[in-house]
Design a protein around this motif. Structure first.
Motif, PDB file in Angstrom:
ATOM      1  N   GLY A  26       0.777  -1.235   0.000  1.00  0.00           N
ATOM      2  CA  GLY A  26       0.000   0.000   0.000  1.00  0.00           C
ATOM      3  C   GLY A  26       0.803   1.276   0.000  1.00  0.00           C
ATOM      4  O   GLY A  26       0.228   2.372   0.033  1.00  0.00           O
ATOM      5  N   ALA A  27       2.133   1.186  -0.032  1.00  0.00           N
ATOM      6  CA  ALA A  27       2.963   2.395  -0.001  1.00  0.00           C
ATOM      7  C   ALA A  27       2.788   3.195  -1.286  1.00  0.00           C
ATOM      8  O   ALA A  27       2.916   2.662  -2.383  1.00  0.00           O
ATOM      9  CB  ALA A  27       4.426   2.009   0.185  1.00  0.00           C
ATOM     10  N   ASP A  68       2.160  -3.581 -15.871  1.00  0.00           N
ATOM     11  CA  ASP A  68       2.388  -5.015 -15.733  1.00  0.00           C
ATOM     12  C   ASP A  68       3.548  -5.342 -14.797  1.00  0.00           C
ATOM     13  O   ASP A  68       4.094  -6.447 -14.866  1.00  0.00           O
ATOM     14  CB  ASP A  68       2.675  -5.622 -17.115  1.00  0.00           C
ATOM     15  N   ILE A  69       3.933  -4.409 -13.931  1.00  0.00           N
ATOM     16  CA  ILE A  69       5.100  -4.629 -13.084  1.00  0.00           C
ATOM     17  C   ILE A  69       4.920  -5.866 -12.194  1.00  0.00           C
ATOM     18  O   ILE A  69       5.854  -6.651 -12.011  1.00  0.00           O
ATOM     19  CB  ILE A  69       5.412  -3.373 -12.223  1.00  0.00           C
ATOM     20  N   VAL A  70       3.741  -6.089 -11.648  1.00  0.00           N
ATOM     21  CA  VAL A  70       3.519  -7.239 -10.781  1.00  0.00           C
ATOM     22  C   VAL A  70       3.594  -8.527 -11.590  1.00  0.00           C
ATOM     23  O   VAL A  70       4.255  -9.498 -11.199  1.00  0.00           O
ATOM     24  CB  VAL A  70       2.161  -7.121 -10.056  1.00  0.00           C
ATOM     25  N   ALA A  79       3.788 -15.442  -2.248  1.00  0.00           N
ATOM     26  CA  ALA A  79       2.832 -14.996  -1.226  1.00  0.00           C
ATOM     27  C   ALA A  79       2.587 -13.494  -1.247  1.00  0.00           C
ATOM     28  O   ALA A  79       1.701 -13.014  -0.541  1.00  0.00           O
ATOM     29  CB  ALA A  79       3.330 -15.414   0.157  1.00  0.00           C
ATOM     30  N   SER A  80       3.315 -12.737  -2.045  1.00  0.00           N
ATOM     31  CA  SER A  80       3.121 -11.282  -2.085  1.00  0.00           C
ATOM     32  C   SER A  80       1.977 -10.871  -3.005  1.00  0.00           C
ATOM     33  O   SER A  80       1.686  -9.686  -3.133  1.00  0.00           O
ATOM     34  CB  SER A  80       4.409 -10.580  -2.511  1.00  0.00           C
ATOM     35  N   VAL A  81       1.332 -11.845  -3.668  1.00  0.00           N
ATOM     36  CA  VAL A  81       0.115 -11.594  -4.441  1.00  0.00           C
ATOM     37  C   VAL A  81      -0.945 -12.580  -3.974  1.00  0.00           C
ATOM     38  O   VAL A  81      -0.631 -13.611  -3.365  1.00  0.00           O
ATOM     39  CB  VAL A  81       0.355 -11.730  -5.966  1.00  0.00           C
ATOM     40  N   LEU A 105      -1.053  -7.348  -2.613  1.00  0.00           N
ATOM     41  CA  LEU A 105      -2.098  -8.274  -2.180  1.00  0.00           C
ATOM     42  C   LEU A 105      -3.478  -7.873  -2.673  1.00  0.00           C
ATOM     43  O   LEU A 105      -4.457  -8.588  -2.441  1.00  0.00           O
ATOM     44  CB  LEU A 105      -2.085  -8.393  -0.650  1.00  0.00           C
ATOM     45  N   THR A 106      -3.566  -6.739  -3.380  1.00  0.00           N
ATOM     46  CA  THR A 106      -4.830  -6.358  -4.027  1.00  0.00           C
ATOM     47  C   THR A 106      -4.781  -6.628  -5.527  1.00  0.00           C
ATOM     48  O   THR A 106      -5.753  -6.348  -6.230  1.00  0.00           O
ATOM     49  CB  THR A 106      -5.132  -4.854  -3.824  1.00  0.00           C
TER      50      THR A 106
END
Length: 557
Positions: free
Chosen positions: A278-279, A301-303, A312-314, A409-410
């Protein structure tokens, strides 16, 4: 929000009806619900929508949201890409028919065309947001031309909206492009708002000063390089007619000091704060691209590109590819420099077995290592299995660490809340250290880099040992400082899009040294996927895409 973004997209489509010569089909394709130019720019609200359209183009998938990263990160010589369509860049040999290259070129000139239409319609309009709109247009146009001149050296300059009568434009010289960048940034510095005068998250006037400093540092570094390509074309201070300049290093110092003393930026409390869930728009952010969940269209598309599959970060079940991974030597260099472990006289860390696992002493090691990298292994959310990574695994597609800065995570598989930071205050401080070293030597330069190092070793649980402050003992000479500051930029800014430019802006000699270091690592680790790079002198710039050469009557190579 979705309706607002639909309007922005429609206005953007209208504004880029004829972006550049190799997109003639846009001459006949009229977007549905097209807004007239008179409608768009008749009010401050309509003009603001057109300004939003400039950012929509800049940060879209065909530019900063995707194509620029897909092309430049592997071609920097610092990353490995698993994308087959980009195999030439991955081998440090970009060809002019590279798919990402042609689409990126289009995206860059679409952005330029949108800024040109805003400038043409807003200048002299008397609208309440005339100055802020023009400031952003000049700033964004300068950002694009700065990218173009660094990547291609020569490229067409377009300063008016494109029409069917002006689609063919010849290349402008490196000198002309830099003059245009500097001229636009100086206008932007006078027109952009100050703190508290405009929308949060948008660049302030100091962003233009910081970019000016980057321009001057780039020119100074290229010109003072000890080894240059055979046909090197220096741009001298006398050739910059957009301003009176006597020394590029001195000009960079002036601009950086203005930002440091007046901009109001501060370093985030900890390094991890910059990339935590969320930063957004921290006190350190100078220019940050704003993203959000705006429907089904992929713009950033960075993620998808960076986060490992089933990490686990998504959210569980969301597809990511982790297709761009940092080379082994980047991680190895950071561990050897700042883990607190003694590897001397080894040049690279060991790999390939359980004994090679990195177990950091968290009271000692640089906290940026964990904030920047996924390494050793990770547990997949899909089935709970463990996937080994470097340095436990040294060969194959998983024989790399991964970048750890872009978890979300969103993330919904299409859009992300994760912003892209193009320029932050730590970058300014490191540039100021580099400039001071070139002007007076390391003594007065330590203070700037040590501010960054202090923040780097600061965590919520206390201050760690590494990275320790630089001193006259640890970094004693101008030459030592010059190389260490470039490595420090790598440790601090890894995965933020600076590597391609930093690898080249100190000339052919340093570029060759870094590529040789990579090649030595490839031999050392014996990986079946790592590549040996050759003919690096030809890769200091990128060829103009074949799509442009084929359709622009005034460009033939």
């Amino acid at each position: 929000m979705k309706n607002t973004n639909k309007i922005i997209k429609l206005v953007a489509l209208f504004i880029i009806t004829l972006p550049f010569s190799s997109c003639n089909d846009l001459l006949t394709d009229t977007p549905e619900n097209q807004y007239s130019e008179e409608q768009v720019f008749s009010t401050a609200e309509g003009t603001e929508t057109a300004v939003n359209g400039m950012y929509y183009q800049l940060q879209g998938y065909d530019y900063y949201g995707g194509r620029l990263r897909l092309l430049l990160w592997p071609h920097s010589g610092k990353y490995f890409s698993k994308q087959g369509a980009n195999s030439d860049a991955n081998q440090l040999n970009v060809t002019n028919n590279n798919l990402n290259l042609g689409t990126l070129w289009l995206g860059m000139y679409q952005t330029i065309n949108q800024t040109n239409i805003v400038i043409a319609n807003v200048e002299g309009s008397g609208l309440s947001n005339e100055a802020t709109s023009l400031g952003q247009a000049y700033f964004l146009r300068a950002v694009v031309y700065f990218d173009l001149v660094r990547m291609f050296e020569e490229a067409p300059i377009k300063l008016v909206p494109s029409t069917k009568d002006n689609i063919h434009v010849a290349k402008s010289s490196k000198e002309e492009l830099y003059n245009q960048v500097i001229s636009d940034l100086k206008k932007a510095a006078n027109l952009l708002p100050d703190r508290g005068q405009y929308i949060g998250g948008r660049p302030l006037k100091y962003a233009a000063n910081a970019y000016l400093a980057k321009v001057y540092v780039t020119l100074a570094g290229e010109n003072s390089a000890t080894i240059k390509v055979a046909n090197f074309n220096p741009v001298t201070e006398a050739e910059i007619t957009a301003a009176t300049i006597t020394n590029f290093w001195e000009e960079a110092k002036t601009e950086l000091d203005f930002v440091i003393n007046n901009g109001g930026y501060t370093l985030a409390t900890t390094y991890a704060d910059l990339f935590k869930e969320g930063a957004r728009n921290s006190s350190e952010s100078i220019f940050e691209l704003q993203y959000g969940h705006t429907g089904a269209e992929r713009t950033n598309d960075i993620v998808r590109d960076i986060v490992l599959s089933d990490h686990a970060s998504v959210p569980k079940g969301i597809t990511t590819f982790g297709r761009i991974l940092p080379n082994k030597e980047m991680f190895s260099d950071h561990i050897i420099q700042y883990s607190g472990k003694v590897y001397a006289p080894a040049v690279f860390i060991p790999s390939g077995n359980n004994a090679a696992l990195i177990n950091l002493d968290n009271a000692v090691a640089d906290p940026r290592i964990n904030a920047t990298y996924v390494y050793n292994s990770y547990v997949k959310t899909s089935d709970g299995s463990t996937q080994n990574l470097f340095p436990r695994q040294k060969s194959g597609n998983f024989s790399y660490p991964a970048i750890n800065k872009y978890g979300d995570l969103t993330y919904d598989g299409t859009t992300t809340f994760r912003n892209l930071i193009l320029l932050r205050y730590a970058d300014v401080l490191l540039l100021r250290a580099e400039v001071e070293n070139e002007l007076t030597g390391p003594t007065a330069a330590y203070t700037y880099v040590n501010r960054v190092l202090l923040r780097a070793r600061t965590t919520t649980s206390g201050v760690k040992v590494q990275p320790a402050d630089w001193t006259s003992v640890s970094v004693p000479t101008k030459e030592a400082f010059r190389e260490r500051i470039m490595k420090e930029r790598e440790y601090e800014l890894n995965g933020e899009g600076h590597e391609w430019f930093d690898m080249r802006r100190r000339g052919l000699g340093r570029f060759q040294e870094q590529i040789t270091h990579h090649n030595n690592a490839t031999v050392f680790f014996g990986s079946t996927t790592d590549l040996i790079f050759t003919n690096v002198e030809t890769q200091l710039k990128i060829p103009i895409p074949l799509t442009e050469i084929s359709t622009n009557n005034l460009i033939n190579d």
